[in-house]
Design a protein around this motif. Sequence first.
Motif, PDB file in Angstrom:
ATOM      1  N   VAL A 131       0.854  -1.192   0.000  1.00 59.10           N
ATOM      2  CA  VAL A 131       0.000   0.000   0.000  1.00 59.10           C
ATOM      3  C   VAL A 131       0.887   1.239   0.000  1.00 59.10           C
ATOM      4  CG1 VAL A 131      -1.860   1.219   1.171  1.00 59.10           C
ATOM      5  CG2 VAL A 131      -1.743  -1.271   1.306  1.00 59.10           C
ATOM      6  N   ALA A 132       0.733   2.088  -1.006  1.00 58.45           N
ATOM      7  CA  ALA A 132       1.603   3.252  -1.149  1.00 58.45           C
ATOM      8  C   ALA A 132       1.124   4.429  -0.307  1.00 58.45           C
ATOM      9  CB  ALA A 132       1.667   3.665  -2.622  1.00 58.45           C
ATOM     10  N   ASN A 133       2.078   5.100   0.340  1.00 59.50           N
ATOM     11  CA  ASN A 133       1.839   6.379   1.043  1.00 59.50           C
ATOM     12  C   ASN A 133       0.687   6.318   2.043  1.00 59.50           C
ATOM     13  OD1 ASN A 133       3.890   7.572  -0.537  1.00 59.50           O
ATOM     14  ND2 ASN A 133       2.431   7.844  -2.202  1.00 59.50           N
ATOM     15  N   ALA A 134       0.594   5.222   2.779  1.00 61.83           N
ATOM     16  CA  ALA A 134      -0.488   5.091   3.754  1.00 61.83           C
ATOM     17  C   ALA A 134      -0.097   5.767   5.065  1.00 61.83           C
ATOM     18  CB  ALA A 134      -0.801   3.621   3.990  1.00 61.83           C
ATOM     19  N   TYR A 135      -1.044   6.491   5.642  1.00 65.97           N
ATOM     20  CA  TYR A 135      -0.799   7.166   6.923  1.00 65.97           C
ATOM     21  C   TYR A 135      -2.121   7.297   7.660  1.00 65.97           C
ATOM     22  CZ  TYR A 135      -3.048  11.210   4.830  1.00 65.97           C
ATOM     23  OH  TYR A 135      -3.980  12.027   4.233  1.00 65.97           O
ATOM     24  N   CYS A 136      -2.038   7.497   8.960  1.00 59.80           N
ATOM     25  CA  CYS A 136      -3.192   7.963   9.710  1.00 59.80           C
ATOM     26  C   CYS A 136      -2.714   9.098  10.601  1.00 59.80           C
ATOM     27  CB  CYS A 136      -3.883   6.849  10.483  1.00 59.80           C
ATOM     28  SG  CYS A 136      -2.814   5.761  11.378  1.00 59.80           S
ATOM     29  N   ARG A 137      -3.616  10.001  10.933  1.00 60.40           N
ATOM     30  CA  ARG A 137      -3.220  11.175  11.694  1.00 60.40           C
ATOM     31  C   ARG A 137      -4.377  11.643  12.560  1.00 60.40           C
ATOM     32  NH1 ARG A 137      -3.342  16.367   7.864  1.00 60.40           N
ATOM     33  NH2 ARG A 137      -5.311  16.028   6.807  1.00 60.40           N
ATOM     34  N   ILE A 138      -4.032  12.394  13.585  1.00 63.98           N
ATOM     35  CA  ILE A 138      -5.033  13.001  14.455  1.00 63.98           C
ATOM     36  C   ILE A 138      -4.964  14.517  14.256  1.00 63.98           C
ATOM     37  CG2 ILE A 138      -5.767  13.377  16.839  1.00 63.98           C
ATOM     38  CD1 ILE A 138      -6.212  10.520  16.113  1.00 63.98           C
ATOM     39  N   LEU A 139      -6.115  15.132  14.007  1.00 62.51           N
ATOM     40  CA  LEU A 139      -6.200  16.569  13.788  1.00 62.51           C
ATOM     41  C   LEU A 139      -6.994  17.211  14.918  1.00 62.51           C
ATOM     42  CD1 LEU A 139      -7.435  16.471  10.073  1.00 62.51           C
ATOM     43  CD2 LEU A 139      -5.082  16.741  10.823  1.00 62.51           C
ATOM     44  N   ASN A 140      -6.685  18.471  15.188  1.00 65.62           N
ATOM     45  CA  ASN A 140      -7.527  19.286  16.063  1.00 65.62           C
ATOM     46  C   ASN A 140      -8.748  19.668  15.226  1.00 65.62           C
ATOM     47  OD1 ASN A 140      -8.778  21.320  17.497  1.00 65.62           O
ATOM     48  ND2 ASN A 140      -6.879  22.304  18.130  1.00 65.62           N
ATOM     49  N   GLY A 141      -9.921  19.178  15.634  1.00 61.30           N
ATOM     50  CA  GLY A 141     -11.129  19.399  14.842  1.00 61.30           C
ATOM     51  C   GLY A 141     -11.565  20.852  14.772  1.00 61.30           C
ATOM     52  N   ALA A 142     -11.032  21.693  15.693  1.00 65.03           N
ATOM     53  CA  ALA A 142     -11.429  23.099  15.695  1.00 65.03           C
ATOM     54  C   ALA A 142     -10.801  23.862  14.529  1.00 65.03           C
ATOM     55  CB  ALA A 142     -11.036  23.753  17.019  1.00 65.03           C
ATOM     56  N   ASN A 143      -9.553  23.508  14.166  1.00 66.61           N
ATOM     57  CA  ASN A 143      -8.878  24.269  13.102  1.00 66.61           C
ATOM     58  C   ASN A 143      -8.183  23.376  12.071  1.00 66.61           C
ATOM     59  OD1 ASN A 143      -6.675  23.298  14.461  1.00 66.61           O
ATOM     60  ND2 ASN A 143      -6.087  25.259  15.363  1.00 66.61           N
ATOM     61  N   ASN A 144      -8.403  22.077  12.170  1.00 67.01           N
ATOM     62  CA  ASN A 144      -7.813  21.096  11.244  1.00 67.01           C
ATOM     63  C   ASN A 144      -6.292  21.079  11.234  1.00 67.01           C
ATOM     64  OD1 ASN A 144     -10.092  19.761  10.389  1.00 67.01           O
ATOM     65  ND2 ASN A 144     -10.515  21.225   8.759  1.00 67.01           N
ATOM     66  N   SER A 145      -5.662  21.547  12.319  1.00 68.11           N
ATOM     67  CA  SER A 145      -4.207  21.446  12.390  1.00 68.11           C
ATOM     68  C   SER A 145      -3.835  20.039  12.855  1.00 68.11           C
ATOM     69  CB  SER A 145      -3.638  22.491  13.354  1.00 68.11           C
ATOM     70  OG  SER A 145      -4.142  22.271  14.654  1.00 68.11           O
ATOM     71  N   GLU A 146      -2.758  19.529  12.306  1.00 65.90           N
ATOM     72  CA  GLU A 146      -2.341  18.158  12.599  1.00 65.90           C
ATOM     73  C   GLU A 146      -1.637  18.105  13.946  1.00 65.90           C
ATOM     74  OE1 GLU A 146       0.927  15.491  10.531  1.00 65.90           O
ATOM     75  OE2 GLU A 146      -0.823  15.670   9.244  1.00 65.90           O
ATOM     76  N   ILE A 147      -2.092  17.208  14.808  1.00 68.21           N
ATOM     77  CA  ILE A 147      -1.483  17.041  16.128  1.00 68.21           C
ATOM     78  C   ILE A 147      -0.443  15.931  16.084  1.00 68.21           C
ATOM     79  CG2 ILE A 147      -1.917  16.439  18.545  1.00 68.21           C
ATOM     80  CD1 ILE A 147      -4.813  17.451  18.088  1.00 68.21           C
ATOM     81  N   ALA A 148      -0.784  14.838  15.429  1.00 67.56           N
ATOM     82  CA  ALA A 148       0.116  13.692  15.395  1.00 67.56           C
ATOM     83  C   ALA A 148      -0.141  12.875  14.140  1.00 67.56           C
ATOM     84  CB  ALA A 148      -0.101  12.834  16.636  1.00 67.56           C
ATOM     85  N   ARG A 149       0.903  12.191  13.667  1.00 67.37           N
ATOM     86  CA  ARG A 149       0.805  11.400  12.444  1.00 67.37           C
ATOM     87  C   ARG A 149       1.535  10.080  12.630  1.00 67.37           C
ATOM     88  NH1 ARG A 149       0.996  12.047   6.418  1.00 67.37           N
ATOM     89  NH2 ARG A 149      -0.081  14.001   6.765  1.00 67.37           N
ATOM     90  N   TYR A 150       0.978   9.043  12.048  1.00 68.81           N
ATOM     91  CA  TYR A 150       1.599   7.727  12.083  1.00 68.81           C
ATOM     92  C   TYR A 150       1.691   7.222  10.646  1.00 68.81           C
ATOM     93  CZ  TYR A 150       3.001   3.731  14.892  1.00 68.81           C
ATOM     94  OH  TYR A 150       3.733   2.756  15.523  1.00 68.81           O
TER      95      TYR A 150
END
Length: 198
Positions: A131-150
């Motif tokens: 699977v190419a370029n697979a990731y999951c991430r957690i965003l702050n839902g208030a402003n869509n800024s990325e908090i963490a990425r795996y």
Amino acid sequence: MGISLQKGQKISLDKEAGSTLTRIVMGLGWDAGQSNKGGFLGGLFGGGGETSIDLDASCLLFDEAGNLVDAVWFRQLTSRDGSIHHTGDNRTGEGAGDDEQIQVNLQAIPGNVKSLVFTVNNYTSQDFSQVANAYCRILNGANNSEIARYDLSCQGNHTAMIMAKVYRHNNEWKMHAIGEVGQGRTFDQLLPQIQPHL
């Protein structure tokens, strides 16, 4: 840009976000598979086209005793209490950005729910090395800024990952990056493996 999570790492979501979090979003993204990776052999055996890859994001709700209270996934897009919503099943990974999202209203999660566990399964059963370029991430839902990425682009013969646990601790939401690989087309096949993390 958020922090890149390492297996087993624990972070405070509030601290990373810089303020009290009320909403988070789990984003899952991947690229449609190319079946011509086999080079010469792939060409010989009719490679060259796109392979269908269907990754699925799920959010599982557990109580203090570790019992599964509810699950948000492609067969149930909204939690029974309405606090968690899945944007819908993407079966190809085509398009830029997140292919699937799970939106969580932390303030509306029922008091009996102690932890949320986010998982990724490959419904089409290819292992993640395909699977190419697979990731999951957690965003702050208030402003869509990325908090963490795996990054899921691990080499190996696993078809699923237990991504992270978001849990209540001293009236604050914290996140534990589990990053444990497993097998299974749907989340229920991961439940025995999730139990020790609750």
